[in-house]
Write a protein that holds these residues in place. Structure first.
Motif, PDB file in Angstrom:
ATOM      1  N   VAL A  15       3.554   5.402  -3.939  1.00  0.00           N
ATOM      2  CA  VAL A  15       2.108   5.371  -3.676  1.00  0.00           C
ATOM      3  C   VAL A  15       1.540   4.009  -4.046  1.00  0.00           C
ATOM      4  N   SER A  19       0.075   1.705  -0.968  1.00  0.00           N
ATOM      5  CA  SER A  19      -1.364   1.429  -0.972  1.00  0.00           C
ATOM      6  C   SER A  19      -1.629  -0.055  -1.228  1.00  0.00           C
ATOM      7  N   MET A  38     -10.813   2.991   2.423  1.00  0.00           N
ATOM      8  CA  MET A  38      -9.785   3.318   1.434  1.00  0.00           C
ATOM      9  C   MET A  38     -10.415   3.607   0.078  1.00  0.00           C
ATOM     10  N   TRP A  42     -10.380   7.205  -1.952  1.00  0.00           N
ATOM     11  CA  TRP A  42      -9.914   7.280  -3.328  1.00  0.00           C
ATOM     12  C   TRP A  42     -10.957   7.940  -4.222  1.00  0.00           C
ATOM     13  N   GLY A  75      -2.600   4.861  -6.608  1.00  0.00           N
ATOM     14  CA  GLY A  75      -3.254   4.504  -5.353  1.00  0.00           C
ATOM     15  C   GLY A  75      -4.443   3.592  -5.565  1.00  0.00           C
ATOM     16  N   SER A  79      -4.377  -0.345  -4.432  1.00  0.00           N
ATOM     17  CA  SER A  79      -5.392  -0.796  -3.478  1.00  0.00           C
ATOM     18  C   SER A  79      -6.219  -1.940  -4.041  1.00  0.00           C
TER      19      SER A  79
END
Length: 96
Positions: A15, A19, A38, A42, A75, A79
């Motif tokens: 993950v 991400s 995104m 989240w 994640g 990101s």
């Protein structure tokens, strides 16, 4: 390492890397809409996990804790780091 240990380490790392890579690609292209989407996904996922965790009793909340630790935290971190690195890489065209 047995299969449980591989699963506990493999899923969060996957993950994190996926991400981070997706955010890096869209950060490099300066695509604010996808990065914002995104971020919104989240926030919704994390909010849902916390809301469900608050309503859970006993051992029922354990799945939500694993969801937060195994999906939400990697994640979000992937990101964030990927998006920032992609954005900075676009500024420095000599590295692109």
């Amino acid at each position: 390492m047995d299969i449980e240990g591989l699963f506990l380490l493999g899923v969060p790392l996957t993950v994190l890397v996926l991400s981070g890579y997706v955010a890096f690609v869209f950060g490099r292209d300066r695509n604010r809409r996808v990065l914002g989407g995104m971020c919104a996904l989240w926030v919704v996922f994390t909010g849902f996990m916390f809301a469900a965790l608050e309503g859970a009793s006993g051992w029922d909340g354990l799945i939500y804790i694993f969801g937060l630790l195994g999906f939400s935290a990697p994640g979000g971190l992937g990101s964030l780091v990927g998006g920032i690195l992609g954005w900075v890489k676009k500024d420095n065209d000599k590295y692109a």
